[in-house]
Write a protein that holds these residues in place. Sequence first.
Motif, PDB file in Angstrom:
ATOM      1  N   VAL A 137       6.485  -6.022   4.748  1.00 47.87           N
ATOM      2  CA  VAL A 137       6.064  -4.723   5.266  1.00 47.87           C
ATOM      3  C   VAL A 137       7.164  -3.687   5.016  1.00 47.87           C
ATOM      4  CG1 VAL A 137       5.449  -3.461   7.361  1.00 47.87           C
ATOM      5  CG2 VAL A 137       4.519  -5.749   6.962  1.00 47.87           C
ATOM      6  N   ARG A 138       8.424  -4.094   5.219  1.00 51.20           N
ATOM      7  CA  ARG A 138       9.536  -3.175   5.004  1.00 51.20           C
ATOM      8  C   ARG A 138       9.561  -2.686   3.558  1.00 51.20           C
ATOM      9  NH1 ARG A 138      14.300  -3.218   2.539  1.00 51.20           N
ATOM     10  NH2 ARG A 138      14.175  -5.426   2.126  1.00 51.20           N
ATOM     11  N   ASN A 139       9.454  -3.606   2.615  1.00 51.23           N
ATOM     12  CA  ASN A 139       9.502  -3.214   1.202  1.00 51.23           C
ATOM     13  C   ASN A 139       8.320  -2.338   0.812  1.00 51.23           C
ATOM     14  OD1 ASN A 139      11.911  -4.508   0.792  1.00 51.23           O
ATOM     15  ND2 ASN A 139      11.044  -6.260  -0.262  1.00 51.23           N
ATOM     16  N   ILE A 140       7.145  -2.649   1.328  1.00 50.77           N
ATOM     17  CA  ILE A 140       5.966  -1.831   1.030  1.00 50.77           C
ATOM     18  C   ILE A 140       6.161  -0.421   1.604  1.00 50.77           C
ATOM     19  CG2 ILE A 140       3.496  -1.541   1.509  1.00 50.77           C
ATOM     20  CD1 ILE A 140       3.328  -4.667   1.386  1.00 50.77           C
ATOM     21  N   ALA A 141       6.688  -0.340   2.832  1.00 51.61           N
ATOM     22  CA  ALA A 141       6.932   0.967   3.449  1.00 51.61           C
ATOM     23  C   ALA A 141       7.987   1.758   2.685  1.00 51.61           C
ATOM     24  CB  ALA A 141       7.349   0.791   4.907  1.00 51.61           C
ATOM     25  N   VAL A 142       9.089   1.104   2.319  1.00 48.16           N
ATOM     26  CA  VAL A 142      10.151   1.789   1.561  1.00 48.16           C
ATOM     27  C   VAL A 142       9.614   2.261   0.223  1.00 48.16           C
ATOM     28  CG1 VAL A 142      12.373   1.460   0.379  1.00 48.16           C
ATOM     29  CG2 VAL A 142      12.065   0.623   2.715  1.00 48.16           C
ATOM     30  N   CYS A 143       8.843   1.437  -0.441  1.00 38.70           N
ATOM     31  CA  CYS A 143       8.255   1.810  -1.732  1.00 38.70           C
ATOM     32  C   CYS A 143       7.338   3.018  -1.559  1.00 38.70           C
ATOM     33  CB  CYS A 143       7.507   0.626  -2.334  1.00 38.70           C
ATOM     34  SG  CYS A 143       6.840   0.935  -3.984  1.00 38.70           S
ATOM     35  N   GLY A 144       6.531   3.010  -0.509  1.00 37.70           N
ATOM     36  CA  GLY A 144       5.643   4.145  -0.245  1.00 37.70           C
ATOM     37  C   GLY A 144       6.411   5.437   0.006  1.00 37.70           C
ATOM     38  N   VAL A 145       7.481   5.340   0.781  1.00 34.05           N
ATOM     39  CA  VAL A 145       8.315   6.522   1.047  1.00 34.05           C
ATOM     40  C   VAL A 145       8.942   7.012  -0.256  1.00 34.05           C
ATOM     41  CG1 VAL A 145      10.441   7.313   2.173  1.00 34.05           C
ATOM     42  CG2 VAL A 145       8.752   5.999   3.469  1.00 34.05           C
ATOM     43  N   CYS A 146       9.421   6.094  -1.082  1.00 32.49           N
ATOM     44  CA  CYS A 146      10.038   6.483  -2.356  1.00 32.49           C
ATOM     45  C   CYS A 146       9.017   7.133  -3.292  1.00 32.49           C
ATOM     46  CB  CYS A 146      10.707   5.278  -3.019  1.00 32.49           C
ATOM     47  SG  CYS A 146      12.233   4.769  -2.192  1.00 32.49           S
ATOM     48  N   ILE A 147       7.792   6.624  -3.311  1.00 29.58           N
ATOM     49  CA  ILE A 147       6.740   7.253  -4.123  1.00 29.58           C
ATOM     50  C   ILE A 147       6.482   8.669  -3.623  1.00 29.58           C
ATOM     51  CG2 ILE A 147       4.271   7.172  -4.691  1.00 29.58           C
ATOM     52  CD1 ILE A 147       4.585   4.057  -4.728  1.00 29.58           C
ATOM     53  N   ALA A 148       6.418   8.855  -2.299  1.00 29.77           N
ATOM     54  CA  ALA A 148       6.223  10.193  -1.734  1.00 29.77           C
ATOM     55  C   ALA A 148       7.386  11.108  -2.096  1.00 29.77           C
ATOM     56  CB  ALA A 148       6.058  10.109  -0.215  1.00 29.77           C
ATOM     57  N   LEU A 149       8.611  10.579  -2.088  1.00 29.24           N
ATOM     58  CA  LEU A 149       9.783  11.381  -2.454  1.00 29.24           C
ATOM     59  C   LEU A 149       9.752  11.814  -3.921  1.00 29.24           C
ATOM     60  CD1 LEU A 149      12.620   9.565  -0.476  1.00 29.24           C
ATOM     61  CD2 LEU A 149      11.764  11.899  -0.101  1.00 29.24           C
ATOM     62  N   CYS A 150       9.066  11.039  -4.768  1.00 29.77           N
ATOM     63  CA  CYS A 150       8.904  11.440  -6.170  1.00 29.77           C
ATOM     64  C   CYS A 150       8.097  12.732  -6.278  1.00 29.77           C
ATOM     65  CB  CYS A 150       8.217  10.331  -6.971  1.00 29.77           C
ATOM     66  SG  CYS A 150       9.273   8.926  -7.337  1.00 29.77           S
ATOM     67  N   TYR A 151       7.294  13.017  -5.286  1.00 19.92           N
ATOM     68  CA  TYR A 151       6.534  14.263  -5.224  1.00 19.92           C
ATOM     69  C   TYR A 151       7.339  15.360  -4.518  1.00 19.92           C
ATOM     70  CZ  TYR A 151       3.083  17.544  -3.310  1.00 19.92           C
ATOM     71  OH  TYR A 151       2.407  18.667  -2.932  1.00 19.92           O
ATOM     72  N   GLY A 200       8.181   3.574 -10.064  1.00 16.22           N
ATOM     73  CA  GLY A 200       8.426   4.302 -11.308  1.00 16.22           C
ATOM     74  C   GLY A 200       7.157   4.710 -12.033  1.00 16.22           C
ATOM     75  N   ILE A 201       6.081   3.983 -11.796  1.00 14.80           N
ATOM     76  CA  ILE A 201       4.791   4.334 -12.399  1.00 14.80           C
ATOM     77  C   ILE A 201       4.006   5.263 -11.473  1.00 14.80           C
ATOM     78  CG2 ILE A 201       2.544   3.419 -13.123  1.00 14.80           C
ATOM     79  CD1 ILE A 201       4.103   0.849 -14.005  1.00 14.80           C
ATOM     80  N   ALA A 202       3.898   4.888 -10.201  1.00 10.61           N
ATOM     81  CA  ALA A 202       3.068   5.643  -9.258  1.00 10.61           C
ATOM     82  C   ALA A 202       3.675   6.987  -8.886  1.00 10.61           C
ATOM     83  CB  ALA A 202       2.825   4.807  -8.001  1.00 10.61           C
ATOM     84  N   GLY A 203       5.009   7.070  -8.781  1.00  8.95           N
ATOM     85  CA  GLY A 203       5.662   8.314  -8.369  1.00  8.95           C
ATOM     86  C   GLY A 203       5.332   9.499  -9.258  1.00  8.95           C
ATOM     87  N   PRO A 204       5.563   9.395 -10.575  1.00 14.57           N
ATOM     88  CA  PRO A 204       5.254  10.550 -11.419  1.00 14.57           C
ATOM     89  C   PRO A 204       3.751  10.837 -11.511  1.00 14.57           C
ATOM     90  CG  PRO A 204       6.146   8.746 -12.738  1.00 14.57           C
ATOM     91  CD  PRO A 204       6.265   8.346 -11.304  1.00 14.57           C
ATOM     92  N   ILE A 205       2.925   9.795 -11.416  1.00 17.32           N
ATOM     93  CA  ILE A 205       1.474  10.025 -11.452  1.00 17.32           C
ATOM     94  C   ILE A 205       1.034  10.785 -10.204  1.00 17.32           C
ATOM     95  CG2 ILE A 205      -0.782   8.895 -11.379  1.00 17.32           C
ATOM     96  CD1 ILE A 205       0.431   6.702 -13.216  1.00 17.32           C
ATOM     97  N   LEU A 206       1.520  10.363  -9.030  1.00 20.32           N
ATOM     98  CA  LEU A 206       1.192  11.066  -7.785  1.00 20.32           C
ATOM     99  C   LEU A 206       1.667  12.516  -7.854  1.00 20.32           C
ATOM    100  CD1 LEU A 206       0.206  10.969  -4.771  1.00 20.32           C
ATOM    101  CD2 LEU A 206       2.607  10.564  -4.208  1.00 20.32           C
TER     102      LEU A 206
END
Length: 185
Positions: free
Chosen positions: A7-21, A59-65
Amino acid sequence: MKRSFSVRNIAVCGVCIALCYILPLALHPFELGTALSPMHIPVLLCGLVCGGGYGLVCGIAGPILSYLLSGMPAPPYLFTMIPELAVYGLASGLLMKLVRTRFTIADLYISLLSAMVLGRIVGGVVKVLFYTGGQAYGLSMWVSAYFISTLPGIICHIILLPLLYLTLSKAKLIPCRYPKGATHG
């Protein structure tokens, strides 16, 4: 057997994807987007903290989002940024798993710098294959685009990312890399 998802890694990944935006939106009005490469920060951090698989997804989802929500990066850049950022996330995570010097700071810098070079090589190769600027994309253009114009970002990443990692570790938000008694350098 160690669980591959947490859960921690999924949450951190989600936050990082949001930060890419969020980070590019915050810096582009000041014309700092290209110089500081803000999207690279959360992708590299995600790989360092969560591992290569999560870094790859970020790295894939961040720029797409970011593109879907803001139109940035524009399609020509988007198609070269996705492979570059995917390699940043994957390589930083894999290297953090493989590199074990017994010094956290050494592990961080070896992993971070290697991932940054590998991502820039992949970005350059993609530009060679798909460059449409009317002339051949050569070594001087690659050095200029990936090292000279982004030098402030490179310096920022080299300073900021280890500090973020060590701060998260000290706050016990991510596991300590080496158990008590080991050298933490």
